[in-house]
Design an enzyme around this catalytic site. Structure first.
Site, PDB file in Angstrom:
ATOM      1  CD  GLU A 278      -3.299  -0.386   2.089  1.00  9.44           C
ATOM      2  OE1 GLU A 278      -3.027   0.347   3.052  1.00  9.44           O
ATOM      3  OE2 GLU A 278      -4.397  -0.936   1.967  1.00  9.44           O
ATOM      4  CG  HIS A 299       7.918 -29.436   0.304  1.00  3.51           C
ATOM      5  ND1 HIS A 299       8.311 -30.741   0.108  1.00  3.51           N
ATOM      6  CD2 HIS A 299       8.733 -28.934   1.266  1.00  3.51           C
ATOM      7  CE1 HIS A 299       9.319 -31.021   0.938  1.00  3.51           C
ATOM      8  NE2 HIS A 299       9.588 -29.938   1.644  1.00  3.51           N
ATOM      9  CE  LYS A 414     -12.086   0.966   1.182  1.00  2.00           C
ATOM     10  NZ  LYS A 414     -11.480   1.948   2.084  1.00  2.00           N
TER      11      LYS A 414
END
Ligand code: PA5
Length: 426
Positions: A278, A299, A414
């Site tokens: 951010e 792995h 948003k």
């Protein structure tokens, strides 16, 4: 002990070429004169923090520990990641503490929220709702559900004694609601943004409820603040780390992979991803922060790191002494062929996995590694680590000429979501 080990970076940094920039940016951080300077409250917070509020946090944390089985922390992003990272890093993933800390408010998932509410039905729980703005949808929905559940269980008055709100001292819907309902509140300073707020009440109250020594945490952060307060690239390890990652970015790396060898540090990787993602991911610039826990993820991601495209470098967070240890037992039949390490501790094996991987990734894979070493993960060292990365992040973003303290891109999803939900004004 807190050391940035640069012996495996596979590169020679020309420190002198960064000297003036680092000095100038350090001055800019210290006098808050750069872009986003209004959000530099975290810089000297380990010294200037409100001691009365700190004592209040400890007092109410004791109350919560004495009176409840579960604390639900409701927050998202910077209002949740630091607390979760710290609690898991210090207390581990399983422990016998009298109180359990769980998280809600960080998702809109009906499954997660339904399951958490079901889990809480027969528990004696308190809530710490955390939101600086007081209007974050994920947090608000969870909090509404938790509040209603508590009020149905206990009645309005008793419920209000189980709710603790951390928010802006004056502004926002949560502040208004908390004042109206007479909740105990803690302040989130206006000049500290979410992802830089772990050392404020945002992190401190949940940590204190988890019985973590928050005085030691602040002490560690304070010592880091003093150590990294100067603009000398030749001696300031925090800025050396920032410069190395800047160098990697400018020479073609796209990804910084934060690596630990402890599953209980996985959330620390999440905190780091938010901090750097951010702060730096703007104007089509910045390294993509990623994280992995080895040897587990060797792995899965190990193949890519070893032989895939050369887009990344690794930053290893490496406490040398584990908080717990286990000895590998001898087995007379040795059917699994493990007797060659019988009697050895798992710390010994984990260390060899680290050293073997370091050699494989650097010497064979040509993947640069930076190692952040400390003796052990305790509250003091974690306070140091939080401060180290926040300061390094500010330096890194400013080296890219980016404002580290805003997040304009987060608003776009948003807006779309509110439009689709039919919220007024969208
Ligand atoms: O770093 C940030 O600023 C964000 O991640 C916020 O912390 C997050 O969006 C939550 O915001 P708020 O605390 O206002 O609910």
């Amino acid at each position: 002990m807190f050391l940035v080990n640069t012996n495996h970076t596979l590169t020679q940094i020309n420190w002198q070429s960064y000297r003036n920039d680092v000095k100038a940016i350090n001055t800019m951080i210290n006098d808050a004169s750069g872009p986003g300077g209004d959000f530099l409250g975290w810089r000297d917070y380990p010294k200037t923090y409100d001691k009365k509020e700190f004592a209040k946090i400890k007092r109410w944390a004791n109350y919560v520990r004495t009176n409840f089985e579960v604390l639900v922390v409701a927050g998202i992003g910077g209002s949740y990641l630091g607390a979760r990272a710290a609690i898991e890093a210090i207390n581990g993933l399983r422990n016998n503490d009298s109180i359990e800390i769980i998280f809600m408010g960080q998702t809109l998932s009906p499954n997660y929220i339904y399951q958490t509410l079901e889990y809480l039905k027969n528990k004696k729980f308190a809530v710490n709702v955390i939101s600086k703005s007081g209007t974050t949808t994920e947090t608000s929905i969870s909090f509404r559900l938790l509040k209603q559940m508590l009020e149905e269980k206990l009645g309005k008055e008793e419920a209000s004694k189980a709710i603790f709100a951390t928010t802006d001292a004056k502004n926002g819907l949560l502040r208004e609601l908390a004042n109206k309902e007479k909740y105990v509140t803690f302040n989130l300073p206006a000049n500290i943004g979410g992802r830089f707020s772990v050392l404020t009440a945002v992190g401190l109250f949940p940590l204190a409820c988890a019985d973590i020594d928050i005085s030691k945490l602040m002490e560690g952060a304070y010592d880091a603040m003093k150590e990294y307060d100067n603009g000398d690239i030749m001696t300031n390890q925090c800025y050396q780390y920032a410069v190395i990652r800047d160098h990697f970015y400018r020479t073609g790396k796209k990804v910084e992979m934060f690596v630990t060898y402890e599953p209980q540090f996985r959330e620390l990787g999440e905190w780091l991803k938010q901090l750097f993602g951010e702060s730096e991911g703007k104007e089509e610039l910045g390294l993509l922060p990623d994280s992995a826990v080895f040897s587990t993820d060797l792995h899965s991601l190990g193949q890519f790191i070893q032989e895939g495209s050369k887009i990344l470098f690794e930053t290893i967070i490496y406490p040398r002494i584990p908080n717990n240890d286990v000895e590998i037992p001898k087995d007379d039949e040795d059917l699994d062929g493990l007797n060659y390490i019988a009697g050895k501790k798992l710390s010994f094996v984990n260390e060899k996995a680290f050293l073997g991987t370091l050699e494989a990734h650097t010497a064979d894979g040509k993947v640069p590694n930076i190692i952040i070493e400390m003796d052990e993960m305790n509250a003091y060292n974690l306070g140091h680590l939080f401060y180290f990365f926040m300061r390094a992040c500010a330096m890194s973003a400013y080296l890219l000429h980016i404002n580290p303290f805003n997040q304009p891109g987060v608003e776009i999803y948003k807006k779309n979501m509110f439009h689709l939900l039919g919220k007024k004004g969208y």
